[in-house]
Each structure stands twice: as structure tokens, then as C-alpha cells.
Write a protein that holds these residues in place. Structure first.
Motif, PDB file in Angstrom:
ATOM      1  N   SER A   1     -10.531  35.864  56.991  1.00 53.19           N
ATOM      2  CA  SER A   1     -11.743  36.236  56.252  1.00 53.19           C
ATOM      3  C   SER A   1     -11.491  37.447  55.361  1.00 53.19           C
ATOM      4  N   ALA A   2     -10.571  38.321  55.794  1.00 56.87           N
ATOM      5  CA  ALA A   2     -10.234  39.492  54.979  1.00 56.87           C
ATOM      6  C   ALA A   2      -9.628  39.082  53.644  1.00 56.87           C
ATOM      7  N   VAL A   3      -9.055  37.886  53.612  1.00 55.01           N
ATOM      8  CA  VAL A   3      -8.419  37.396  52.388  1.00 55.01           C
ATOM      9  C   VAL A   3      -9.442  37.221  51.271  1.00 55.01           C
ATOM     10  N   PHE A   4     -10.712  37.012  51.633  1.00 52.70           N
ATOM     11  CA  PHE A   4     -11.713  36.824  50.594  1.00 52.70           C
ATOM     12  C   PHE A   4     -11.834  38.072  49.715  1.00 52.70           C
ATOM     13  N   GLY A   5     -11.860  39.245  50.359  1.00 51.76           N
ATOM     14  CA  GLY A   5     -11.909  40.479  49.585  1.00 51.76           C
ATOM     15  C   GLY A   5     -10.694  40.620  48.683  1.00 51.76           C
ATOM     16  N   ILE A   6      -9.549  40.172  49.187  1.00 53.96           N
ATOM     17  CA  ILE A   6      -8.320  40.221  48.391  1.00 53.96           C
ATOM     18  C   ILE A   6      -8.409  39.248  47.225  1.00 53.96           C
ATOM     19  N   SER A   7      -9.003  38.079  47.453  1.00 50.69           N
ATOM     20  CA  SER A   7      -9.137  37.097  46.370  1.00 50.69           C
ATOM     21  C   SER A   7     -10.019  37.631  45.247  1.00 50.69           C
ATOM     22  N   LEU A   8     -11.035  38.422  45.613  1.00 51.82           N
ATOM     23  CA  LEU A   8     -11.901  39.004  44.585  1.00 51.82           C
ATOM     24  C   LEU A   8     -11.133  40.019  43.741  1.00 51.82           C
ATOM     25  N   ASP A   9     -10.218  40.752  44.367  1.00 50.06           N
ATOM     26  CA  ASP A   9      -9.400  41.703  43.608  1.00 50.06           C
ATOM     27  C   ASP A   9      -8.419  40.968  42.691  1.00 50.06           C
ATOM     28  N   VAL A  10      -7.829  39.892  43.204  1.00 46.75           N
ATOM     29  CA  VAL A  10      -6.902  39.106  42.383  1.00 46.75           C
ATOM     30  C   VAL A  10      -7.631  38.489  41.192  1.00 46.75           C
ATOM     31  N   GLY A  11      -8.895  38.095  41.414  1.00 43.70           N
ATOM     32  CA  GLY A  11      -9.673  37.487  40.335  1.00 43.70           C
ATOM     33  C   GLY A  11     -10.366  38.478  39.426  1.00 43.70           C
ATOM     34  N   ARG A  12     -10.106  39.756  39.644  1.00 41.09           N
ATOM     35  CA  ARG A  12     -10.782  40.804  38.869  1.00 41.09           C
ATOM     36  C   ARG A  12     -10.606  40.667  37.352  1.00 41.09           C
ATOM     37  N   PRO A  13      -9.435  40.225  36.850  1.00 42.08           N
ATOM     38  CA  PRO A  13      -9.291  40.086  35.387  1.00 42.08           C
ATOM     39  C   PRO A  13     -10.354  39.189  34.761  1.00 42.08           C
ATOM     40  N   MET A  14     -10.785  38.147  35.454  1.00 44.14           N
ATOM     41  CA  MET A  14     -11.819  37.287  34.855  1.00 44.14           C
ATOM     42  C   MET A  14     -13.170  37.987  34.847  1.00 44.14           C
ATOM     43  N   ALA A  15     -13.402  38.893  35.795  1.00 43.06           N
ATOM     44  CA  ALA A  15     -14.635  39.681  35.790  1.00 43.06           C
ATOM     45  C   ALA A  15     -14.648  40.639  34.607  1.00 43.06           C
ATOM     46  N   VAL A  16     -13.485  41.194  34.294  1.00 47.77           N
ATOM     47  CA  VAL A  16     -13.374  42.089  33.133  1.00 47.77           C
ATOM     48  C   VAL A  16     -13.696  41.324  31.851  1.00 47.77           C
ATOM     49  N   ILE A  17     -13.198  40.103  31.763  1.00 48.68           N
ATOM     50  CA  ILE A  17     -13.479  39.276  30.591  1.00 48.68           C
ATOM     51  C   ILE A  17     -14.970  38.939  30.523  1.00 48.68           C
ATOM     52  N   ALA A  18     -15.561  38.635  31.682  1.00 44.84           N
ATOM     53  CA  ALA A  18     -16.996  38.327  31.726  1.00 44.84           C
ATOM     54  C   ALA A  18     -17.822  39.527  31.299  1.00 44.84           C
ATOM     55  N   ALA A  19     -17.402  40.721  31.716  1.00 45.40           N
ATOM     56  CA  ALA A  19     -18.107  41.939  31.331  1.00 45.40           C
ATOM     57  C   ALA A  19     -18.053  42.137  29.817  1.00 45.40           C
ATOM     58  N   ALA A  20     -16.908  41.822  29.228  1.00 46.76           N
ATOM     59  CA  ALA A  20     -16.767  41.951  27.777  1.00 46.76           C
ATOM     60  C   ALA A  20     -17.684  40.993  27.022  1.00 46.76           C
ATOM     61  N   HIS A  21     -18.087  39.916  27.694  1.00 44.36           N
ATOM     62  CA  HIS A  21     -19.005  38.944  27.089  1.00 44.36           C
ATOM     63  C   HIS A  21     -20.458  39.240  27.439  1.00 44.36           C
TER      64      HIS A  21
ATOM     65  N   GLN B   1     -23.908  43.697  35.394  1.00 48.03           N
ATOM     66  CA  GLN B   1     -23.763  43.867  36.836  1.00 48.03           C
ATOM     67  C   GLN B   1     -23.361  42.570  37.546  1.00 48.03           C
ATOM     68  N   PHE B   2     -23.448  41.451  36.844  1.00 49.49           N
ATOM     69  CA  PHE B   2     -23.093  40.164  37.446  1.00 49.49           C
ATOM     70  C   PHE B   2     -21.702  39.705  37.007  1.00 49.49           C
ATOM     71  N   GLU B   3     -20.886  40.622  36.571  1.00 50.59           N
ATOM     72  CA  GLU B   3     -19.563  40.271  36.054  1.00 50.59           C
ATOM     73  C   GLU B   3     -18.694  39.554  37.086  1.00 50.59           C
ATOM     74  N   GLY B   4     -18.908  39.862  38.366  1.00 48.35           N
ATOM     75  CA  GLY B   4     -18.070  39.273  39.405  1.00 48.35           C
ATOM     76  C   GLY B   4     -18.450  37.865  39.809  1.00 48.35           C
ATOM     77  N   ASN B   5     -19.585  37.361  39.339  1.00 51.21           N
ATOM     78  CA  ASN B   5     -20.035  36.040  39.781  1.00 51.21           C
ATOM     79  C   ASN B   5     -19.098  34.917  39.366  1.00 51.21           C
ATOM     80  N   ILE B   6     -18.398  35.110  38.273  1.00 56.46           N
ATOM     81  CA  ILE B   6     -17.489  34.059  37.822  1.00 56.46           C
ATOM     82  C   ILE B   6     -16.311  33.877  38.778  1.00 56.46           C
ATOM     83  N   ILE B   7     -15.942  34.944  39.491  1.00 60.62           N
ATOM     84  CA  ILE B   7     -14.821  34.847  40.437  1.00 60.62           C
ATOM     85  C   ILE B   7     -15.143  33.871  41.560  1.00 60.62           C
ATOM     86  N   TYR B   8     -16.422  33.810  41.947  1.00 56.85           N
ATOM     87  CA  TYR B   8     -16.808  32.976  43.077  1.00 56.85           C
ATOM     88  C   TYR B   8     -16.573  31.486  42.817  1.00 56.85           C
TER      89      TYR B   8
END
Length: 351
Positions: free
Chosen positions: A189-209, A213-220
């Protein structure tokens, strides 16, 4: 750019913890469904339907964001999500054997420590964070949280002994199998937090668009999608082995036949509550300032607190002795103090 507000972030994360702790309770209302049927139905809601719906509603130009995201990021996030799916499934199995309280205390305790420390350690930010003003408070909070979760686990162990002596052991209680699945669930289950960090670049791209505050939703979409793949594989294996695939369309003759819509409703409610923790985690994390990694600790601490309360409401602690109650209350106090310390440390770090 979201202005740091650790208090608001901690409140949002606490609500997410409550949502997580409640997500398995609707299962008690299902009838004539095997475990795999219920799990597959709720997994489709929380790991496929709602992540896509949430991303579509909160991410402007979703298709453009997906097109700009590196394939490597997507694939790695899916793979880590698949490991989390095994952990999430293990949580469901563990609850069948040892109940809510013990499962959450052990599984979340392991997940909390592993998931919190991994991010700053691997990213190389640990040395920088140690120099910040609020770091002693944050690390103190993580330490107190660890102790509080261990005490919660002790309370669960004492409860096990009390129930055995009072002959009020719940049907199906098997400590050995339950502990195995608790440990497996905690690590994966701890891997989920790690997966969110690995997927962080797509959140950065979402924020640019303009996702804000919902930038992380695309990672899910990817982390939860991976979780569904592994969970679905296990459920399908059980379906073919036990010949239960037909439960989705018929419950057989008798009064149970009319219960099928209720079963689907309970599965959908479980999925909604489970996805709620992800949605609120993202909204809370962006407000935690320099110590975003503590978001994983805070939400998991509150999961333990609320899951113990759920256990109380479901009378899992009936027949326990005073020392068991003392351990349970002590764990509540320690965990709430831990959240307070981490919140204050985040406040100091953000100012």
C-alpha cells in the motif's frame, strides 16, 4: 500556485482518512455475493470510473495533458499502481480474518513509515528539509505517529486475547492469516504514495494547463488503473475457480434475488468512499507547503483513528478488558497529537 495552508490541508486529509476508514463498511450489507464479486464491482468504480470522471471534470484540456506526458511516466505509474492493487486487495482479505482495527493498525502503520520516508530520501531533499525551521516538529510528529500506530496494534492484540477468553471471537477470525495479509498490505500500500511521486510530472503539466489544486487528479487515472488491473486479475481467477461470475446478473431463487441492486449500490458506495480519499489527498497535499511528504503520514494516521472508531461502532471491541480500552484511548491521543505536531511543523516551514 496554491498558497500553503497546513491547517486546511490537515483538515482535508483528515476527511480523506475518514472516507478511507468507512469504505469497507458497506460490504456488511451485501447478500449472496462472494468476496470477489463485491471487490471487482467496487474496484471498477473507485479505480476506473471515478478517476477518469474526476480527471475529466477537474483537468482543463485533459487530452492535451495526456499527449504531453512522457510515456515512461505513465507506464511506471501504472506498474506501481498494480503493486498497490495487490496491497489494497490484501487489506480486504485481512479484514475478513482479523477485523477493521487490527488490519488498519498494522497495515497502515507499515505503509505510513515506508511511504513517508521514501520520498524525501530518494529525491535527495532530506538534507535540505532537515535545515528548515519546522523539521523537528514534523519529524517528532512522524515519530509520535509511529508509536501511536504501534500502540493501536497493541490494543488490537489485547482485543484478540480478550475475545478468545470471553468466547466472543467473531466468526472467521484467524490471526495468523490475518497478520500475513496485514504485512503484505502495508508494504504494497505504501507503493501508492510512491506512484504519485513518480507520476508527479503529469501533475506539473496539468497545473500548467490550469488544473490548480486538482493538478494531481490526472495521476489517479494511471495509479488507480494499475491497481484495477492486478485486482481484476485476482478476482477473475477466483471467479473461474469458484464459478461465481454469474453473481453479477443473478443471485438465484428466493428472497435474495431482489437484493442484487442493493449489492451494486453498496459496491458503488465503497468505490466512492475509497476514491474520496484519493481526491481529498490531492487537494490536501498541495496545501502542506514544504513538507508535502507528511501528507501521507497524516491521512494514514487519521485512517487508523477513524477505523478504530468504526470498529467500536461495529462492536468489535465488545467484551474487552480495561487495559485494552486504555491502550485504545492512548493510541487515539498519540495519533491526534502527532497530527497536531506535523501540522504545526508544516506551518512553521511555510512561514
Amino acid at each position: 500556485m496554491i498558497t500553503p495552508n497546513p491547517l486546511a490541508g490537515a483538515i482535508i486529509l483528515s476527511i480523506g482518512g475518514c472516507s478511507s476508514a468507512l469504505c469497507y463498511t458497506p460490504q456488511k450489507k451485501t447478500r449472496a455475493w462472494s468476496w470477489q464479486t463485491y471487490w471487482m464491482a467496487q474496484a471498477a468504480v473507485c479505480w476506473v470510473i471515478l478517476p477518469w470522471l474526476g480527471a475529466w471534470l477537474t483537468t482543463p484540456q485533459l487530452t492535451a495533458v495526456l499527449a504531453e506526458t512522457p510515456t515512461r511516466v505513465m507506464v511506471n505509474t501504472i506498474l506501481l499502481g498494480a503493486l498497490y492493487g495487490v496491497g489494497g486487495t490484501a487489506v480486504g482479505v485481512a479484514i475478513r480474518y482479523v477485523g477493521f482495527s487490527i488490519t488498519y493498525a498494522i497495515a497502515i502503520g507499515i505503509s505510513c513509515v515506508v511511504g513517508t520516508i521514501f520520498t524525501p530520501l530518494v529525491s535527495g531533499e532530506l538534507a535540505i528539509l532537515l535545515a528548515r525551521t519546522g523539521t523537528p516538529w514534523v519529524l517528532g510528529g512522524v515519530g509520535v505517529a509511529t508509536v501511536g500506530i504501534l500502540v493501536s496494534g497493541l490494543a488490537g492484540w489485547l482485543k484478540d486475547n480478550d475475545l478468545r477468553k470471553s468466547n466472543t471471537m467473531p466468526e472467521g477470525f484467524q490471526l495468523g492469516k490475518g497478520l500475513f495479509f496485514c504485512v503484505l498490505a502495508g508494504v504494497l500500500s505504501a507503493v501508492f504514495g510512491i506512484s504519485l511521486d513518480v507520476g508527479r510530472p503529469m501533475a506539473v503539466i496539468a497545473a500548467a494547463h490550469g488544473a490548480g489544486q486538482f493538478e494531481g487528479n490526472i495521476i489517479y487515472i494511471f495509479s488507480c488503473g494499475g491497481a484495477f488491473i492486478s485486482s481484476a486479475a485476482y478476482c477473475l481467477f477466483l471467479h473461474f475457480r469458484q464459478r461465481t461470475m454469474g453473481e453479477y446478473v443473478s443471485l438465484g431463487p428466493g428472497s435474495e434475488r431482489a437484493w442484487l441492486p442493493v449489492n451494486f449500490s453498496m459496491a458503488a458506495l465503497t468505490g466512492l468512499l475509497w476514491y474520496g480519499q484519493f481526491f481529498l489527498y490531492g487537494a490536501g497535499q498541495v496545501r502542506m507547503g514544504a513538507y508535502k511528504f507528511t501528507s501521507w503520514t497524516i491521512i494514514n494516521v487519521m485512517v487508523v483513528v477513524f477505523s478504530a472508531l468504526v470498529g467500536l461502532l461495529m462492536r468489535e471491541w465488545k467484551g474487552c478488558r480495561p487495559r485494552t480500552w486504555a491502550a485504545l484511548v492512548s493510541s487515539f491521543v498519540l495519533l491526534l497529537v502527532a497530527v497536531g505536531l506535523m501540522t504545526y511543523g508544516n506551518y512553521l516551514g511555510s512561514t
